[in-house]
Design a protein around this motif. Sequence first.
Motif, mmCIF file in Angstrom:
data_model
loop_
_atom_site.group_PDB
_atom_site.id
_atom_site.type_symbol
_atom_site.label_atom_id
_atom_site.label_comp_id
_atom_site.label_asym_id
_atom_site.label_seq_id
_atom_site.Cartn_x
_atom_site.Cartn_y
_atom_site.Cartn_z
ATOM 1 N N MET A 1 -13.172 98.169 21.957
ATOM 2 C CA MET A 1 -12.796 97.362 20.542
ATOM 3 C C MET A 1 -11.799 97.030 19.537
ATOM 4 O O MET A 1 -11.746 96.443 18.651
ATOM 5 C CB MET A 1 -13.632 98.237 19.329
ATOM 6 C CG MET A 1 -13.739 98.178 18.138
ATOM 7 S SD MET A 1 -14.814 96.914 17.914
ATOM 8 C CE MET A 1 -16.377 97.210 18.964
ATOM 9 N N ASP A 2 -10.912 97.927 20.235
ATOM 10 C CA ASP A 2 -9.575 97.475 19.900
ATOM 11 C C ASP A 2 -8.662 96.332 19.842
ATOM 12 O O ASP A 2 -8.159 95.464 19.196
ATOM 13 C CB ASP A 2 -8.458 98.516 19.919
ATOM 14 C CG ASP A 2 -8.627 99.522 19.134
ATOM 15 O OD1 ASP A 2 -9.265 100.063 18.529
ATOM 16 O OD2 ASP A 2 -8.146 101.412 19.969
ATOM 17 N N PHE A 3 -9.388 96.207 21.179
ATOM 18 C CA PHE A 3 -8.622 94.608 21.963
ATOM 19 C C PHE A 3 -9.682 93.401 21.153
ATOM 20 O O PHE A 3 -8.624 92.382 21.120
ATOM 21 C CB PHE A 3 -8.539 94.340 23.915
ATOM 22 C CG PHE A 3 -8.330 93.560 23.602
ATOM 23 C CD1 PHE A 3 -6.413 93.036 23.774
ATOM 24 C CD2 PHE A 3 -9.715 92.309 24.299
ATOM 25 C CE1 PHE A 3 -6.999 91.459 24.136
ATOM 26 C CE2 PHE A 3 -9.590 90.915 24.964
ATOM 27 C CZ PHE A 3 -7.398 90.404 25.382
ATOM 28 N N LEU A 4 -10.775 93.476 20.768
ATOM 29 C CA LEU A 4 -11.542 92.579 20.213
ATOM 30 C C LEU A 4 -11.013 92.938 18.777
ATOM 31 O O LEU A 4 -10.747 90.497 18.542
ATOM 32 C CB LEU A 4 -12.733 93.134 19.971
ATOM 33 C CG LEU A 4 -14.136 91.904 19.582
ATOM 34 C CD1 LEU A 4 -13.723 90.427 20.242
ATOM 35 C CD2 LEU A 4 -15.483 92.523 19.459
ATOM 36 N N ASN A 5 -10.957 92.850 17.902
ATOM 37 C CA ASN A 5 -9.791 93.368 16.892
ATOM 38 C C ASN A 5 -8.936 92.486 16.747
ATOM 39 O O ASN A 5 -8.257 91.800 15.923
ATOM 40 C CB ASN A 5 -10.234 94.276 16.154
ATOM 41 C CG ASN A 5 -11.412 95.352 16.179
ATOM 42 O OD1 ASN A 5 -12.176 94.129 15.672
ATOM 43 N ND2 ASN A 5 -11.228 96.625 15.944
ATOM 44 N N PHE A 6 -8.029 93.330 17.963
ATOM 45 C CA PHE A 6 -6.151 92.044 18.092
ATOM 46 C C PHE A 6 -6.618 90.788 18.610
ATOM 47 O O PHE A 6 -5.783 90.039 17.176
ATOM 48 C CB PHE A 6 -5.713 92.799 18.925
ATOM 49 C CG PHE A 6 -4.723 93.175 19.476
ATOM 50 C CD1 PHE A 6 -3.654 92.518 18.338
ATOM 51 C CD2 PHE A 6 -3.992 91.493 20.837
ATOM 52 C CE1 PHE A 6 -2.234 92.255 19.061
ATOM 53 C CE2 PHE A 6 -3.453 90.960 21.043
ATOM 54 C CZ PHE A 6 -2.567 91.006 19.995
ATOM 55 N N MET A 7 -7.440 90.704 18.674
ATOM 56 C CA MET A 7 -7.872 88.693 19.435
ATOM 57 C C MET A 7 -8.298 88.202 18.212
ATOM 58 O O MET A 7 -7.676 87.436 18.207
ATOM 59 C CB MET A 7 -8.567 89.311 20.736
ATOM 60 C CG MET A 7 -8.426 89.580 22.077
ATOM 61 S SD MET A 7 -6.547 88.737 21.870
ATOM 62 C CE MET A 7 -7.345 87.168 22.342
ATOM 63 N N ASN A 9 -7.835 89.078 14.951
ATOM 64 C CA ASN A 9 -6.904 88.936 14.414
ATOM 65 C C ASN A 9 -5.514 88.205 14.571
ATOM 66 O O ASN A 9 -4.797 87.270 13.438
ATOM 67 C CB ASN A 9 -6.178 90.381 13.853
ATOM 68 C CG ASN A 9 -7.026 91.862 12.966
ATOM 69 O OD1 ASN A 9 -7.936 91.282 12.051
ATOM 70 N ND2 ASN A 9 -6.788 92.729 13.324
ATOM 71 N N LEU A 10 -5.554 87.857 16.186
ATOM 72 C CA LEU A 10 -4.682 86.003 16.049
ATOM 73 C C LEU A 10 -5.474 85.766 15.919
ATOM 74 O O LEU A 10 -4.583 84.015 15.879
ATOM 75 C CB LEU A 10 -3.837 87.472 17.463
ATOM 76 C CG LEU A 10 -3.695 86.244 18.239
ATOM 77 C CD1 LEU A 10 -1.874 86.312 17.714
ATOM 78 C CD2 LEU A 10 -3.269 86.702 19.596
ATOM 79 N N LEU A 11 -6.249 85.194 16.168
ATOM 80 C CA LEU A 11 -6.920 84.375 16.334
ATOM 81 C C LEU A 11 -7.469 83.201 15.178
ATOM 82 O O LEU A 11 -7.903 81.821 14.578
ATOM 83 C CB LEU A 11 -7.915 83.681 17.723
ATOM 84 C CG LEU A 11 -7.672 84.295 19.172
ATOM 85 C CD1 LEU A 11 -8.639 84.337 19.714
ATOM 86 C CD2 LEU A 11 -6.357 82.909 19.800
ATOM 87 N N VAL A 12 -8.042 84.552 14.472
ATOM 88 C CA VAL A 12 -8.772 83.766 13.129
ATOM 89 C C VAL A 12 -7.574 82.795 12.146
ATOM 90 O O VAL A 12 -8.250 82.168 11.790
ATOM 91 C CB VAL A 12 -9.918 84.425 12.362
ATOM 92 C CG1 VAL A 12 -10.869 84.645 11.310
ATOM 93 C CG2 VAL A 12 -10.922 85.065 13.483
ATOM 94 N N PRO A 13 -7.065 84.009 11.669
ATOM 95 C CA PRO A 13 -6.233 82.786 10.632
ATOM 96 C C PRO A 13 -5.993 81.626 10.941
ATOM 97 O O PRO A 13 -6.311 80.591 10.295
ATOM 98 C CB PRO A 13 -5.125 84.408 10.042
ATOM 99 C CG PRO A 13 -5.838 84.734 10.802
ATOM 100 C CD PRO A 13 -6.418 84.859 12.146
ATOM 101 N N PRO A 14 -5.440 81.597 11.808
ATOM 102 C CA PRO A 14 -5.265 80.625 12.554
ATOM 103 C C PRO A 14 -5.653 79.022 12.488
ATOM 104 O O PRO A 14 -5.568 77.739 12.193
ATOM 105 C CB PRO A 14 -3.943 80.827 13.501
ATOM 106 C CG PRO A 14 -3.927 81.782 14.665
ATOM 107 C CD PRO A 14 -4.779 82.290 13.069
#
Length: 270
Positions: A1-7, A9-14
């Motif tokens: 879950m933490d990895f999913l949230n990290f990804m 947060n990394l991909l959605v804004p750009p």
Amino acid sequence: MDFLNFMLNLLVPPGSMLTLAFSWPALCFLNVCEWLYNSIYGEDIDNKVVIITGASSGIGEQIAYEYALRRANLTLVARREHRLRGIAENAKRLGARHVMIMAADVVKEEDCRRFVNETINVFGRVDHLVNTVSLGHTFCFEEVTDTSVFPVLLDINFWGNVYPTFVALPYLHQSNGRIIINASVESWLPMPRMSLYAAAKAALVNFYETLRFELKDEVGITIATHGWIGSEMTRGKFMLEEGAEMQWKEEREVSSPYLMVLSVSFAHIW
């Protein structure tokens, strides 16, 4: 879950920024085209006679102001007359030629006849009927412990539009007028916890699509299928009814400081 949230947060804004960058020019172009079309072919609302049901708040209130800016004559209808008084004053300040308010319940045919007949007595005609009454809910179907809520939802969302239409239709024929309906995206995109609301809106859309064939070009019909509308209903203004969480305060009966009406839904009225 933490990895999913990290990804995410990394991909959605750009990703969101890229989508906006590519879509914004197209949206601007479409808005300009729509403005040009409405400027050339749009209906002149000045001095038209407009009945707006559910006008005491929410979408109905905002539509009243839009008609006021175009110098229409207004009949504002809702169950709570005291809410209509302030809206009528605002509409006059915005440019409405004349504003009449009527306390009525649109699920009662006799009330509909009363406000339509009074409009005819005062103005002599009806050009637009705008039906904005709506009542949502936030319960799952299996959670209901009292089925008396079922006809209430269907009455307001369906019959609350049909009765005013039935009564006003002869006068709309005389003026080659228009009916505007407050539908919803849930009519074709069902959402959880909104089963009865979605069913009522689907019935409403199908009713008016069929009526459009019957009326041909004698009376116009505009179905405004809007998306998410932010108002106090979306911020927890609910009441409990026999174990089911229901929005007993209709959209028309709640103040709307955060209301966002989609311009694309309203623009085609003119």
